[in-house]
Motif scaffolding. Structure first.
Motif, mmCIF file in Angstrom:
data_model
loop_
_atom_site.group_PDB
_atom_site.id
_atom_site.type_symbol
_atom_site.label_atom_id
_atom_site.label_comp_id
_atom_site.label_asym_id
_atom_site.label_seq_id
_atom_site.Cartn_x
_atom_site.Cartn_y
_atom_site.Cartn_z
ATOM 1 N N LEU A 129 6.217 2.335 -11.616
ATOM 2 C CA LEU A 129 5.354 3.079 -10.695
ATOM 3 C C LEU A 129 4.888 2.092 -9.638
ATOM 4 O O LEU A 129 4.028 1.239 -9.906
ATOM 5 C CB LEU A 129 4.179 3.684 -11.443
ATOM 6 C CG LEU A 129 4.524 4.633 -12.603
ATOM 7 C CD1 LEU A 129 3.258 5.094 -13.313
ATOM 8 C CD2 LEU A 129 5.324 5.821 -12.108
ATOM 9 N N VAL A 130 5.461 2.192 -8.452
ATOM 10 C CA VAL A 130 5.316 1.141 -7.436
ATOM 11 C C VAL A 130 4.543 1.649 -6.227
ATOM 12 O O VAL A 130 4.853 2.712 -5.672
ATOM 13 C CB VAL A 130 6.707 0.646 -6.980
ATOM 14 C CG1 VAL A 130 6.575 -0.395 -5.878
ATOM 15 C CG2 VAL A 130 7.485 0.069 -8.161
ATOM 16 N N GLY A 131 3.557 0.864 -5.794
ATOM 17 C CA GLY A 131 2.846 1.163 -4.560
ATOM 18 C C GLY A 131 3.597 0.614 -3.364
ATOM 19 O O GLY A 131 3.929 -0.569 -3.321
ATOM 20 N N ALA A 132 3.870 1.485 -2.390
ATOM 21 C CA ALA A 132 4.628 1.079 -1.203
ATOM 22 C C ALA A 132 3.731 0.587 -0.079
ATOM 23 O O ALA A 132 4.221 0.219 0.985
ATOM 24 C CB ALA A 132 5.478 2.251 -0.701
ATOM 25 N N GLY A 133 2.414 0.565 -0.311
ATOM 26 C CA GLY A 133 1.506 0.114 0.730
ATOM 27 C C GLY A 133 1.388 1.125 1.860
ATOM 28 O O GLY A 133 1.863 2.258 1.763
ATOM 29 N N PRO A 134 0.760 0.736 2.966
ATOM 30 C CA PRO A 134 0.497 1.680 4.047
ATOM 31 C C PRO A 134 1.701 2.048 4.902
ATOM 32 O O PRO A 134 1.637 2.993 5.683
ATOM 33 C CB PRO A 134 -0.550 0.953 4.883
ATOM 34 C CG PRO A 134 -0.279 -0.495 4.632
ATOM 35 C CD PRO A 134 0.161 -0.584 3.210
ATOM 36 N N GLY A 135 2.809 1.320 4.786
ATOM 37 C CA GLY A 135 3.979 1.676 5.579
ATOM 38 C C GLY A 135 4.884 0.520 5.925
ATOM 39 O O GLY A 135 6.091 0.560 5.691
ATOM 40 N N ALA A 136 4.337 -0.538 6.495
ATOM 41 C CA ALA A 136 5.146 -1.680 6.910
ATOM 42 C C ALA A 136 5.721 -2.396 5.691
ATOM 43 O O ALA A 136 5.002 -2.687 4.732
ATOM 44 C CB ALA A 136 4.300 -2.655 7.727
#
Length: 248
Positions: free
Chosen positions: A14-21
């Motif tokens: 379960l991975v957080g991709a952050g805000p976009g960049a």
């Protein structure tokens, strides 16, 4: 456990991709995205991040975006379990952090109930990253010692929030998924006693090429002078006045 170790067959991350960049991914997230068999991704995951996927990896969209057709949470959980049961190494990629309004807890419980091995890779949550990119500190010693993160969905008739208590307790409010319900959010805050001239920042597509920040007031939103484009993070409170446009 070493978080960036290669996934085992039948394991889900379960991975957080952050805000976009892509540059704001954690090292573990970048490694696992580049070395897995399948990626089940949300609508808010950027193309830049998806382009880091391993050649031949199966990309499965499981978008959840307010007001639009989306995959049910039950179906997403079933997809993760089916892929893992087939021996696939799976990355469940979620915008921001999986456990901040991302339903990561529901997916974790479903995987545990199905005896599927999994790990969690936190991500930079957009409620902190978006204001930072706009030059707004979510906390400032001269303004606040408390901070509330909220979901814009709670501005509906069935809201679980005590808006009066919220306004009295928290000088700074950060709303996720608030673009669609921004007029209702502002209406409830004004009714709860927040001043009409309280500053508001609407940050759209933070860290991406089309990033945009609008600084306004509750009254301007209430008058219909300002609208928010989804996806946006909305920050309300005097920290908005501390903004430094560092990218300029």
């Amino acid at each position: 456990m070493k978080l960036d170790a290669p996934l085992s067959n039948g394991e889900v991350a379960l991975v957080g991709a952050g805000p976009g960049a892509a540059s704001l991914l954690t090292l573990a997230a970048a490694k696992l995205i580049a070395d897995c068999d399948a990626i089940v991704y949300d609508a808010l995951v950027s193309e830049e991040v998806l382009n880091m996927a391993a050649v031949g990896a199966e990309l499965i969209e499981a978008g959840k975006r307010g007001g639009r057709p989306s995959t049910s949470q039950h179906d997403i959980c079933e997809t993760l379990i089916e892929l893992a049961s087939a021996g696939k190494r799976v990355v469940r990629l979620k915008g921001g952090d999986p456990f901040v309004f991302g339903r990561g807890g529901e997916e974790m419980r479903a995987l545990a109930a199905a005896s599927v091995q999994f790990r969690v890779i936190p991500g930079i949550t957009s409620g902190v990253a978006a204001p930072a990119m706009a030059g707004i500190p979510v906390t400032d010693r001269s303004v606040n010692a408390t901070l509330a993160f909220l979901t814009g969905h709670e501005a509906s008739e069935k809201s679980r929030m005590d808006w009066q208590a919220l306004v009295e307790a928290f000088p700074v409010l950060v709303f996720y998924m608030g673009a669609r319900n921004l007029p209702q959010i502002v209406e409830k805050l004004l009714e709860a006693g927040l001043a009409q001239q309280t500053p508001v920042a609407i940050i759209h597509a933070a860290t991406l090429d089309d990033e945009q920040t609008i600084v306004t007031t509750l009254q301007a939103v209430a008058n219909g002078d300002v609208t928010a484009q989804s996806p946006s993070i909305i920050i309300i409170g005097d920290v908005v006045n501390e903004r430094i446009s560092w990218k300029d």
